[in-house]
Motif scaffolding. Structure first.
Motif, PDB file in Angstrom:
ATOM      1  N   PRO A   1       0.833  -1.208   0.000  1.00  0.00           N
ATOM      2  CA  PRO A   1       0.000   0.000   0.000  1.00  0.00           C
ATOM      3  C   PRO A   1       0.862   1.250   0.000  1.00  0.00           C
ATOM      4  O   PRO A   1       1.706   1.430   0.860  1.00  0.00           O
ATOM      5  CB  PRO A   1      -0.782  -0.141   1.309  1.00  0.00           C
ATOM      6  N   GLY A   2       0.676   2.053  -1.026  1.00  0.00           N
ATOM      7  CA  GLY A   2       1.384   3.314  -1.076  1.00  0.00           C
ATOM      8  C   GLY A   2       2.754   3.253  -1.719  1.00  0.00           C
ATOM      9  O   GLY A   2       3.289   4.267  -2.116  1.00  0.00           O
ATOM     10  N   VAL A   3       3.366   2.082  -1.793  1.00  0.00           N
ATOM     11  CA  VAL A   3       4.683   2.002  -2.411  1.00  0.00           C
ATOM     12  C   VAL A   3       4.696   0.883  -3.444  1.00  0.00           C
ATOM     13  O   VAL A   3       4.033  -0.136  -3.268  1.00  0.00           O
ATOM     14  CB  VAL A   3       5.801   1.714  -1.390  1.00  0.00           C
TER      15      VAL A   3
ATOM     16  N   LEU B   1      12.764   0.883  18.682  1.00  0.00           N
ATOM     17  CA  LEU B   1      11.936   0.707  17.495  1.00  0.00           C
ATOM     18  C   LEU B   1      10.475   1.032  17.757  1.00  0.00           C
ATOM     19  O   LEU B   1       9.770   1.512  16.886  1.00  0.00           O
ATOM     20  CB  LEU B   1      12.052  -0.725  16.984  1.00  0.00           C
TER      21      LEU B   1
ATOM     22  N   ARG C   1      13.392  10.863   5.913  1.00  0.00           N
ATOM     23  CA  ARG C   1      12.108  10.780   5.208  1.00  0.00           C
ATOM     24  C   ARG C   1      11.052  10.221   6.133  1.00  0.00           C
ATOM     25  O   ARG C   1      11.005   9.008   6.377  1.00  0.00           O
ATOM     26  CB  ARG C   1      12.251   9.873   3.994  1.00  0.00           C
TER      27      ARG C   1
ATOM     28  N   LEU D   1       6.397   5.873  14.775  1.00  0.00           N
ATOM     29  CA  LEU D   1       7.346   4.993  15.436  1.00  0.00           C
ATOM     30  C   LEU D   1       8.586   4.821  14.564  1.00  0.00           C
ATOM     31  O   LEU D   1       8.500   4.773  13.341  1.00  0.00           O
ATOM     32  CB  LEU D   1       6.708   3.621  15.689  1.00  0.00           C
TER      33      LEU D   1
ATOM     34  N   ASP E   1      10.192   2.315  14.052  1.00  0.00           N
ATOM     35  CA  ASP E   1       9.988   1.087  13.330  1.00  0.00           C
ATOM     36  C   ASP E   1       9.466   1.286  11.913  1.00  0.00           C
ATOM     37  O   ASP E   1       9.728   0.484  11.019  1.00  0.00           O
ATOM     38  CB  ASP E   1       8.937   0.317  14.137  1.00  0.00           C
ATOM     39  N   ALA E   2       8.700   2.361  11.716  1.00  0.00           N
ATOM     40  CA  ALA E   2       8.057   2.564  10.421  1.00  0.00           C
ATOM     41  C   ALA E   2       9.039   3.119   9.395  1.00  0.00           C
ATOM     42  O   ALA E   2       8.743   3.139   8.215  1.00  0.00           O
ATOM     43  CB  ALA E   2       6.864   3.507  10.571  1.00  0.00           C
ATOM     44  N   LEU E   3      10.201   3.549   9.853  1.00  0.00           N
ATOM     45  CA  LEU E   3      11.169   4.132   8.931  1.00  0.00           C
ATOM     46  C   LEU E   3      12.089   3.057   8.364  1.00  0.00           C
ATOM     47  O   LEU E   3      12.330   2.036   8.996  1.00  0.00           O
ATOM     48  CB  LEU E   3      12.026   5.170   9.672  1.00  0.00           C
TER      49      LEU E   3
ATOM     50  N   PRO F   1      11.617  -2.046   4.967  1.00  0.00           N
ATOM     51  CA  PRO F   1      10.491  -2.937   5.235  1.00  0.00           C
ATOM     52  C   PRO F   1       9.604  -3.122   4.021  1.00  0.00           C
ATOM     53  O   PRO F   1       8.970  -4.153   3.849  1.00  0.00           O
ATOM     54  CB  PRO F   1       9.735  -2.239   6.362  1.00  0.00           C
TER      55      PRO F   1
END
Lengths: 571, 479
Positions: free
Chosen positions: A25-27, A355, A398, A405, A407-409, A570
């Protein structure tokens, strides 16, 4: 080596990927991937971290399904909806991080989950011996796994795949955990596999290695295939340009900013590992204001222990540490940090980041006692958030905001945040281990620029890196560490990566004497080339269950222990 | 709608308008329907109208997440409205109470809908799902044993909301809450303090003995008793922390052992030769705490109950607020949470992990020491053999259920106490229904919450990664 083109007309390609697109989703992680892997060749797939190599390999290994495109194995279209289906079609994968049980034997590890193939007894043992013989793997089925070194473990992983009947073997960054000698052995094994008719798909971002072993090279950039070349036709430089889609940034320093004032002095330092062995032995060095001192060495030769001793995370068994004339040997980590020492750790997930905390809390980490993160005994969330926004802007992290979080990077963006954090609060000394590991090319250039600027303002930097170009380009002076001792000092202005590399293994120290670029400060040990028995190599992922000597009282089970620094995006 | 109007409606008026609408609808419907039904309809209608007419101001979300957010916002609005109305109903006439309740519910719904983070909405839905699931399991169990499940639940609900029951729920909830907070402090550090049970019993015994020994000026007396309880609990837990950092003994093992030792010590001390005196026939206990050391209860005549609410319910509230402030606003709390999330990263950031282990055990034990105090100072005034035991283990379940969050724990503690209390009626049925089904519900709910929450937590993390990916994907396209 480049005889691959000839055989293509006769047999169908072992693997053919057409128009593979995988969206999250989104990428769009992969789009319009076209790869044709000829049977019986070593096919390398190269690309930067985050270019989409891993996503592609997961598609091929059935770990997720592509949104568009087709996969054909040996000419027949297949639908790979699980790793089991992939193995059914003869596709096996050796993961970057080994999946082996230390307390089982090689035999037990190999048959685990494949008990149906040849049982678990004599038949299985015989089959393993035969495979080991056939492919020259030299694996003894009855050795206990914990006795084996990294190279042997990797061969066991390859054997596991072969045992399950794979004739197409995917290796995901297989050299990341190996020292140069082991890499050579691995390449010998791969050539053996090829000779026996197997197809090898080899994922890497180390161009020299790829050029050395591959028959065909496919370059992936931003999620799609940009070119497929034969190694004879390209240089490493050209390949790098293909990979990043432009000129590579060059690490280099402008005029010297080194002053006379010693900022950090290490004298006669000895650091012991948990078993009393010297991990760092009688090591002395000094870093002056405005100077970057590089440490070159094969991983596991005492770099981590040296850094952790400087940061107060490990006690010094002997010797002293002085920061700006003040003895800090017995200081706690917090006091050392407060005194103006920044720390970019080598394993960011273990030592650099929380994280499951938002970015702004990660900005506070390591600065809990200082403004703007704290105000007296209170955490100043508003100021910390504002300062995190500053870092996000200055270091081009970015992220949609500072409340997401960590973790999302992606790994590279986490690293940029860490570097930005450690450069805040006007540090006097920066201890930086692999500061640009896993970040994209643009960010690498930006981090170098920040280092140069801070150096010009008087920052003293201890730089440990596995990237020899970075070390040579960014250092004012350069030491070689081997078995916890500084064995040579090189002049970054004249030394070449090759000569530095040989000095790191302890061999070839005399080679440099003609030009005087690598100056031995100590007798080489002669047999120093054999690194495989280094007992304290900290980057062995399969040993992560071992108690961590840096934190003997780790409460509970730190779940970050198994995470590795070289993570991929990720998505 | 013009831009100014949009901005206008996103501001306070976007909340005030649905609130007024809800109140109006409720008051009108109150003439025709039961008050609670009127309120539910009113608040729901206002919520739906606000969804329809007002800009939500939420970021673009997938449809599934929109449903989750909407459902949790609607549910919080309805619950807030009902609770407000029910409490106000104790003082005010029904129409006014429910009108104000609808006002609150009508405001909360849209407000939550606009502000709630998607991950929190997911968590709320997860907990709600776990509650429903565990009630279903209980119902299946009842039906299988030949009991009418609906009848059972209605009996429990009817008994549970009686005034005397509610007071008991509040009092039990107070002790449960303290116990769960003590456990949660350990959890935040990845420490499992199973020893809350021994810590509070030992603390209550010694605090009772000290309190009964002298007559001190009021306030001073209570403070002395509380300080003794905190000190004993903290010290007892500190032993486990000390053993962990010096000898590497798992705190799980050592606190279990310390529980047994505490049982032995209390049995030894509770003897007429030592700390105990005769308390009438067949009961011995510590010397009763004189009136100067007691904490008066809150009279409950206004709600028609005969018992009193523990005065120290405010102590529990203070502990909850303190817990939140400590964790989220102080350097110490930051270090504690950092150590819990990654001991290695905390070490590298300058946290003395050993010191943190000892301190968090001591603080956890200190709070555990308070568990028996509301009962001691507010009701029994002495420690006897019939002093409630096992509260420490209940605290573990509640801390899990409340996800270590001060508000979550409070709701979980009240819910737990409600199940305990409302199941008492089942013994009086004919034929009697085993009241242990409440235990089944409690156990199932803890299990399901732990599992469901873990799943939701992973979803949440992935969702956030996707959001970030989406954001950057857009940035990448525009660049």
């Amino acid at each position: 080596m480049s005889g691959t083109q000839t055989g293509r007309g006769a047999a169908p390609p072992a693997v053919e990927l057409r128009g593979i697109t995988k969206r999250f989703p989104g990428v769009v992680a992969n789009h319009d991937i076209d790869i044709e892997v000829a049977a019986g060749t070593v096919h390398a797939i190269v690309g930067e971290n985050g270019a989409g190599k891993s996503t592609l390999m997961k598609t091929l290994y059935g770990m997720h399904r592509p949104d568009e495109g087709t996969i054909a194995v040996n000419g027949a279209r297949v639908d790979l909806n699980s790793p089991a289906a992939a193995i059914g079609h003869g596709i096996g994968m050796v993961h970057q991080h080994f999946m082996l049980a230390d307390n089982l034997t090689v035999l037990e590890n190999v048959v685990l989950g494949a008990e149906r193939e040849h049982g678990i007894g004599a038949a299985a043992r015989k089959r393993i011996r035969a495979l080991s013989e056939q492919y020259g793997l030299g694996v003894d089925p009855d050795r206990l796994m914990e006795e084996l070194g990294v190279g042997d473990r990797q061969r066991v992983e390859i054997l596991k795949v072969l045992y399950r009947g794979a004739n197409i073997v995917i290796l995901d960054e297989p050299t990341a955990v190996l020292v140069p000698q082991e890499v050579e052995e691995l390449f010998g094994n791969l050539r053996e596999l090829k000779r026996e008719g197997l197809t090898v798909i080899f994922i890497s971002h180390k161009l020299d290695e790829v050029l050395g072993v591959a028959d065909t090279i496919t370059v992936i950039r931003r999620g799609t295939t940009v070119d497929t070349v034969a190694p004879a036709d390209v240089t490493a430089r050209e390949l790098a340009t293909l990979m990043v889609g432009g000129e590579l940034p060059v690490p280099e320093l402008s005029e010297s900013t080194v002053t006379d004032e010693v900022m950090l002095r290490v004298e006669g330092l000895r650091v012991e590992s948990a078993d009393g062995r010297a991990a760092v032995d009688d090591l002395s060095l000094s870093i002056r204001r405005g100077e970057i001192v590089g440490i070159a060495g094969v991983e596991g030769n005492g770099q981590s222990e040296l850094i952790e001793a400087i940061m107060g995370m490990r006690p010094a068994a002997r010797g002293s540490l002085t920061l700006g004339g003040v003895d800090i040997t017995a200081w706690e980590t917090r006091r050392i940090r407060e005194a103006g020492v920044g720390y970019v750790p080598e394993d960011r997930h273990r030592h650099g980041i929380l994280l499951e905390s938002p970015l702004w809390e990660n900005r506070v980490l390591g600065h809990q006692t200082r403004r703007p993160s704290a105000n007296g005994v209170w955490i100043d969330a508003a100021a910390a958030k504002a300062d995190t926004r500053r870092i996000v802007d200055a270091y081009d992290v970015r992220t949609p905001g500072v409340d997401v979080l960590a973790d999302a990077l992606s790994g590279g963006n986490q690293q940029k945040l860490i570097v930005g954090r450690e450069m805040s609060g006007e540090p006097r000394v920066l201890v930086a281990a692999h500061p640009t590991r896993g970040v994209d090319v643009g960010a690498q250039a930006a981090i170098w620029e920040h280092l140069r600027r801070a150096r010009a303002q008087g920052l003293a930097v201890l730089l440990v890196s596995a990237d020899l170009d970075e070390l040579i380009g960014m250092s004012d002076s350069l030491h070689v560490i081997l078995r916890g001792r500084l064995v040579a000092e090189a002049d970054p202005a004249t030394v070449t990566p090759e000569r530095l590399g040989s000095a790191m293994t302890g061999a070839g120290l005399d080679e440099g004497t003609g030009e005087g670029t690598v100056e031995s400060v100590e007798e080489g040990t002669g047999e120093g080339a054999d690194q495989s028995d280094q007992p304290d190599r900290s980057d062995q992922p399969d040993r992560s269950d071992r108690p961590d000597p840096a934190a003997p009282d780790t409460p509970g089970t730190p779940d970050t222990g198994t995470q590795r620094p070289d993570d991929e995006d990720p998505a | 709608m013009t831009n100014t109007a949009t901005g206008f409606l996103r501001g306070p008026y976007g909340v005030a308008a649905p609130a007024l609408l809800a109140a109006a609808v409720t008051v009108l419907l109150d003439f025709a329907l039961l008050a609670w039904a009127a309120l539910l309809i009113g608040a729901a209608a206002a919520f739906i109208a606000s969804l329809w007419l007002l800009p939500s101001g939420r970021p673009a979300e997938p449809a599934g997440m929109r449903v989750v957010v909407t459902a949790s916002a609607l549910a919080s609005g309805l619950i807030a409205g009902l609770l407000t109305a029910a409490v106000l109903d104790l003082w005010l006439i029904e129409a006014v109470a429910y009108g104000i309740g609808a006002l609150a519910g009508g405001a909360v719904g849209p407000l939550v809908h606009r502000r709630i983070p998607a991950t929190l909405a997911l968590a709320m839905v997860a907990v709600a799902a776990a509650v429903v699931l565990s009630l279903l399991v209980t119902a299946v169990l009842l039906t299988a044993t030949g009991v009418d499940a609906l009848f059972t639940f209605s009996q429990m609900l009817g008994y549970g909301v009686q005034p005397d029951s509610l007071v008991k729920v509040l009092n039990d909830g107070t002790t449960f809450y303290l116990s769960a907070v003590a456990v949660a402090i350990g959890f935040k550090m990845k420490l499992f303090n199973i020893g809350v049970d021994g810590q509070y019993r030992l603390a209550a015994l010694l605090a009772a003995a000290v309190g009964g020994q002298w007559v001190l000026p009021p306030v001073v007396h209570q403070v002395v008793v509380i300080v003794v309880a905190v000190a004993v609990g903290g010290m007892w837990a500190g032993i486990a922390g000390y053993l962990k950092v010096t000898r590497g003994v798992s705190e799980v093992i050592s606190t279990i052992m310390l529980n047994s030792i505490a049982t032995g010590i209390t049995a030894y001390l509770l003897h007429t030769d030592r700390l105990a005196v005769e308390l009438g026939t067949n009961n011995i206990g510590t010397k009763p705490i004189p009136e100067s050391g007691q904490v008066p209860g809150i009279p409950t005549g206004f709600m028609g109950a005969n018992t009193e609410i523990y005065g120290l319910v405010f102590l529990a509230i203070a502990v909850g607020v303190g817990y939140w402030v400590l964790l989220n606003r102080t350097r110490f709390g930051f270090d504690l949470r950092a150590t819990g999330m990654s001991a290695t990263a905390a070490l590298a950031s300058g946290v003395n992990v050993k010191k943190m282990v000892v301190w968090s055990m001591v603080i956890s034990g200190g709070v555990a020491g308070l568990v028996g105090v509301p009962q001691l100072l507010g009701y029994s005034h002495h420690y006897a053999q019939d002093f409630p035991a096992g509260l420490g283990f209940i605290g573990i379940g509640i801390a899990l259920l409340g996800r270590n969050h001060p508000v979550g724990i409070a709701l979980a503690a009240l819910f737990w106490a409600f199940l305990n209390q409302s199941s008492q009626i089942l013994d009086f049925q004919d034929p009697p229904i085993p009241k242990e089904i409440a235990v089944v519900t409690q156990a199932t709910i803890v299990l399901t919450v732990v599992v469901v929450y873990e799943v939701v937590h992973r979803w949440g993390r992935r969702y956030e990664q996707q959001l970030v990916g989406a954001e950057l994907g857009r940035a990448g396209v525009s660049a």
